[in-house]
Design a protein around this motif. Sequence first.
Motif, PDB file in Angstrom:
ATOM      1  N   LYS A  94      20.139  49.596  75.570  1.00 56.31           N
ATOM      2  CA  LYS A  94      18.792  49.834  76.085  1.00 56.31           C
ATOM      3  C   LYS A  94      18.632  51.261  76.580  1.00 56.31           C
ATOM      4  CE  LYS A  94      15.334  47.834  79.204  1.00 56.31           C
ATOM      5  NZ  LYS A  94      15.077  46.777  80.228  1.00 56.31           N
ATOM      6  N   ASP A  95      19.731  51.828  77.108  1.00 53.69           N
ATOM      7  CA  ASP A  95      19.707  53.202  77.613  1.00 53.69           C
ATOM      8  C   ASP A  95      19.860  54.236  76.496  1.00 53.69           C
ATOM      9  OD1 ASP A  95      19.356  52.335  80.187  1.00 53.69           O
ATOM     10  OD2 ASP A  95      21.492  52.447  80.709  1.00 53.69           O
ATOM     11  N   GLY A  96      20.027  53.767  75.251  1.00 52.68           N
ATOM     12  CA  GLY A  96      20.134  54.687  74.131  1.00 52.68           C
ATOM     13  C   GLY A  96      21.540  55.088  73.756  1.00 52.68           C
ATOM     14  N   THR A  97      22.554  54.447  74.361  1.00 52.93           N
ATOM     15  CA  THR A  97      23.940  54.773  74.044  1.00 52.93           C
ATOM     16  C   THR A  97      24.275  54.389  72.603  1.00 52.93           C
ATOM     17  OG1 THR A  97      24.556  54.367  76.340  1.00 52.93           O
ATOM     18  CG2 THR A  97      26.353  54.392  74.722  1.00 52.93           C
ATOM     19  N   ARG A  98      25.001  55.236  71.914  1.00 51.58           N
ATOM     20  CA  ARG A  98      25.487  54.907  70.576  1.00 51.58           C
ATOM     21  C   ARG A  98      26.646  53.918  70.711  1.00 51.58           C
ATOM     22  NH1 ARG A  98      27.569  59.885  67.061  1.00 51.58           N
ATOM     23  NH2 ARG A  98      29.128  59.920  68.709  1.00 51.58           N
ATOM     24  N   ILE A  99      26.597  52.837  69.939  1.00 56.60           N
ATOM     25  CA  ILE A  99      27.631  51.803  70.031  1.00 56.60           C
ATOM     26  C   ILE A  99      28.190  51.548  68.635  1.00 56.60           C
ATOM     27  CG2 ILE A  99      28.184  49.437  70.734  1.00 56.60           C
ATOM     28  CD1 ILE A  99      25.826  49.533  72.639  1.00 56.60           C
ATOM     29  N   ALA A 100      29.512  51.575  68.522  1.00 61.88           N
ATOM     30  CA  ALA A 100      30.167  51.390  67.227  1.00 61.88           C
ATOM     31  C   ALA A 100      31.297  50.380  67.355  1.00 61.88           C
ATOM     32  CB  ALA A 100      30.725  52.716  66.716  1.00 61.88           C
ATOM     33  N   SER A 101      31.499  49.603  66.315  1.00 64.88           N
ATOM     34  CA  SER A 101      32.608  48.640  66.301  1.00 64.88           C
ATOM     35  C   SER A 101      33.608  49.024  65.224  1.00 64.88           C
ATOM     36  CB  SER A 101      32.092  47.218  66.049  1.00 64.88           C
ATOM     37  OG  SER A 101      31.550  47.095  64.747  1.00 64.88           O
ATOM     38  N   ILE A 102      34.857  48.620  65.450  1.00 64.15           N
ATOM     39  CA  ILE A 102      35.920  48.817  64.475  1.00 64.15           C
ATOM     40  C   ILE A 102      36.465  47.452  64.086  1.00 64.15           C
ATOM     41  CG2 ILE A 102      38.246  49.744  64.102  1.00 64.15           C
ATOM     42  CD1 ILE A 102      37.557  52.035  65.969  1.00 64.15           C
ATOM     43  N   CYS A 103      36.535  47.203  62.777  1.00 66.14           N
ATOM     44  CA  CYS A 103      37.125  45.972  62.251  1.00 66.14           C
ATOM     45  C   CYS A 103      36.420  44.741  62.833  1.00 66.14           C
ATOM     46  CB  CYS A 103      38.620  45.966  62.542  1.00 66.14           C
ATOM     47  SG  CYS A 103      39.572  44.721  61.652  1.00 66.14           S
ATOM     48  N   SER A 104      37.173  43.800  63.411  1.00 72.02           N
ATOM     49  CA  SER A 104      36.578  42.573  63.951  1.00 72.02           C
ATOM     50  C   SER A 104      35.822  42.813  65.248  1.00 72.02           C
ATOM     51  CB  SER A 104      37.655  41.503  64.169  1.00 72.02           C
ATOM     52  OG  SER A 104      38.653  41.958  65.061  1.00 72.02           O
ATOM     53  N   ALA A 126      37.222  38.916  56.914  1.00 75.70           N
ATOM     54  CA  ALA A 126      36.431  38.213  57.922  1.00 75.70           C
ATOM     55  C   ALA A 126      34.934  38.311  57.669  1.00 75.70           C
ATOM     56  CB  ALA A 126      36.742  38.765  59.313  1.00 75.70           C
ATOM     57  N   ALA A 127      34.544  38.956  56.570  1.00 72.79           N
ATOM     58  CA  ALA A 127      33.119  39.183  56.309  1.00 72.79           C
ATOM     59  C   ALA A 127      32.357  37.876  56.127  1.00 72.79           C
ATOM     60  CB  ALA A 127      32.944  40.064  55.072  1.00 72.79           C
ATOM     61  N   GLY A 128      32.955  36.929  55.433  1.00 69.70           N
ATOM     62  CA  GLY A 128      32.291  35.639  55.237  1.00 69.70           C
ATOM     63  C   GLY A 128      32.075  34.912  56.546  1.00 69.70           C
ATOM     64  N   LEU A 129      33.057  34.996  57.430  1.00 71.83           N
ATOM     65  CA  LEU A 129      32.939  34.345  58.737  1.00 71.83           C
ATOM     66  C   LEU A 129      31.832  34.984  59.556  1.00 71.83           C
ATOM     67  CD1 LEU A 129      34.044  32.334  60.828  1.00 71.83           C
ATOM     68  CD2 LEU A 129      35.704  34.089  61.515  1.00 71.83           C
ATOM     69  N   LEU A 130      31.733  36.314  59.516  1.00 69.22           N
ATOM     70  CA  LEU A 130      30.677  37.005  60.255  1.00 69.22           C
ATOM     71  C   LEU A 130      29.301  36.617  59.720  1.00 69.22           C
ATOM     72  CD1 LEU A 130      29.934  39.132  62.423  1.00 69.22           C
ATOM     73  CD2 LEU A 130      30.053  40.861  60.615  1.00 69.22           C
ATOM     74  N   ALA A 131      29.168  36.558  58.399  1.00 67.56           N
ATOM     75  CA  ALA A 131      27.889  36.204  57.791  1.00 67.56           C
ATOM     76  C   ALA A 131      27.497  34.772  58.121  1.00 67.56           C
ATOM     77  CB  ALA A 131      27.962  36.395  56.280  1.00 67.56           C
ATOM     78  N   ALA A 132      28.472  33.859  58.144  1.00 69.93           N
ATOM     79  CA  ALA A 132      28.175  32.457  58.449  1.00 69.93           C
ATOM     80  C   ALA A 132      27.808  32.270  59.912  1.00 69.93           C
ATOM     81  CB  ALA A 132      29.377  31.589  58.086  1.00 69.93           C
ATOM     82  N   ALA A 133      28.493  32.999  60.785  1.00 69.96           N
ATOM     83  CA  ALA A 133      28.243  32.850  62.216  1.00 69.96           C
ATOM     84  C   ALA A 133      26.965  33.546  62.666  1.00 69.96           C
ATOM     85  CB  ALA A 133      29.430  33.396  63.011  1.00 69.96           C
ATOM     86  N   HIS A 134      26.562  34.592  61.930  1.00 74.95           N
ATOM     87  CA  HIS A 134      25.385  35.379  62.332  1.00 74.95           C
ATOM     88  C   HIS A 134      24.506  35.627  61.112  1.00 74.95           C
ATOM     89  CE1 HIS A 134      27.120  36.164  66.318  1.00 74.95           C
ATOM     90  NE2 HIS A 134      28.272  36.312  65.673  1.00 74.95           N
ATOM     91  N   PRO A 135      23.741  34.634  60.690  1.00 72.53           N
ATOM     92  CA  PRO A 135      22.933  34.772  59.467  1.00 72.53           C
ATOM     93  C   PRO A 135      21.846  35.832  59.559  1.00 72.53           C
ATOM     94  CG  PRO A 135      22.421  32.718  60.643  1.00 72.53           C
ATOM     95  CD  PRO A 135      23.644  33.294  61.283  1.00 72.53           C
ATOM     96  N   ASP A 136      21.517  36.311  60.748  1.00 70.01           N
ATOM     97  CA  ASP A 136      20.498  37.353  60.877  1.00 70.01           C
ATOM     98  C   ASP A 136      21.050  38.745  60.576  1.00 70.01           C
ATOM     99  OD1 ASP A 136      18.529  35.549  61.588  1.00 70.01           O
ATOM    100  OD2 ASP A 136      18.940  35.702  63.732  1.00 70.01           O
ATOM    101  N   ILE A 137      22.358  38.831  60.322  1.00 72.17           N
ATOM    102  CA  ILE A 137      22.983  40.116  60.004  1.00 72.17           C
ATOM    103  C   ILE A 137      23.204  40.201  58.499  1.00 72.17           C
ATOM    104  CG2 ILE A 137      25.001  41.589  60.365  1.00 72.17           C
ATOM    105  CD1 ILE A 137      25.426  40.155  63.035  1.00 72.17           C
ATOM    106  N   GLU A 138      22.880  41.332  57.891  1.00 68.96           N
ATOM    107  CA  GLU A 138      23.159  41.565  56.481  1.00 68.96           C
ATOM    108  C   GLU A 138      24.570  42.134  56.368  1.00 68.96           C
ATOM    109  OE1 GLU A 138      21.791  44.464  52.787  1.00 68.96           O
ATOM    110  OE2 GLU A 138      20.552  44.379  54.604  1.00 68.96           O
TER     111      GLU A 138
END
Length: 312
Positions: A94-104, A126-138
Amino acid sequence: MHTVAVLALDQVIPFDLSTPIEVFARTRLPDGRPGYQVRVCAEQPEIDAGAFSLRAPWGLDGLKGADTIIVPGTADPAAPLTPAVRDALRAAAKDGTRIASICSGAFPLAATGLLDGLRATTHWIAAGLLAAAHPDIEVDPDVLYVDNGQILTSAGAAAGLDLCLHMIRGDYGSAVAADAARLSVVPLEREGGQAQFIVHDHIPTPRGSALEPLLTWLQDNLSRDLALADIAAQAGTSTRTLIRRFREQTGVTPLQWLHRARIRQAQHLLETTRHSVERIGAQVGFGSPTAFRDRFRRTTGVSPHTYRRSFS
């Protein structure tokens, strides 16, 4: 100076944690000044890192005021995110901080809702698991990283390094990023994406199904110039019925299955033999070297020659 906060969650993967610490801490500007201040932050005083435990100098308060927050991967992607961490990441966004993830690390980031409606990636396994758990993410399993502006994600392991160099280039330009890449003894940009590392061993072959004999026959005849009509004739059915049965039992068309089997066999031959690319293309049923190279690049993201240099 740009401040990078690296968030160490419980069961953090040490490689994912150390990559941004080392890359950003070693980055130097043209005048020799450090480009980044790095903070390691954690919710609890002691964090389980698998083979060892670690104590972070900063608590979640260290995320406040950071220019960038990195969320490394964890050994258990499905572990629930604590409300305190979730709220801290949402407040930072919300404050505009850049946020990045690595791997899982994409999983805890996804649990905040910050990836909803966005394109993202994670380790291909783990891509299939991420897609199944969060269908709003492409979810895109083929790329090394995805940059959505404020929110970024990377694929597994070394792809986190690619993402860090990408951010350095955005912050300070190509010269500084190239110097950081040299210190890490890696190229500033790698050819291809994550697709070249995906092992397609498990081509859909439903055991005990009516298609099993046909799939075995296809696997044994990859070198032949097979058209859909040839496959249907071997199956003793019409092409229309064949396509329907394939989709029902494998999730792909007969030709898609065949192309995938051919590319996996080609990968194996590139890894284990010194046969020429032209010979391998013919061995796995491609009518011309050009057709083989084109299909191989479309599937893996790199050329056969590049794949061989990387994996032979």
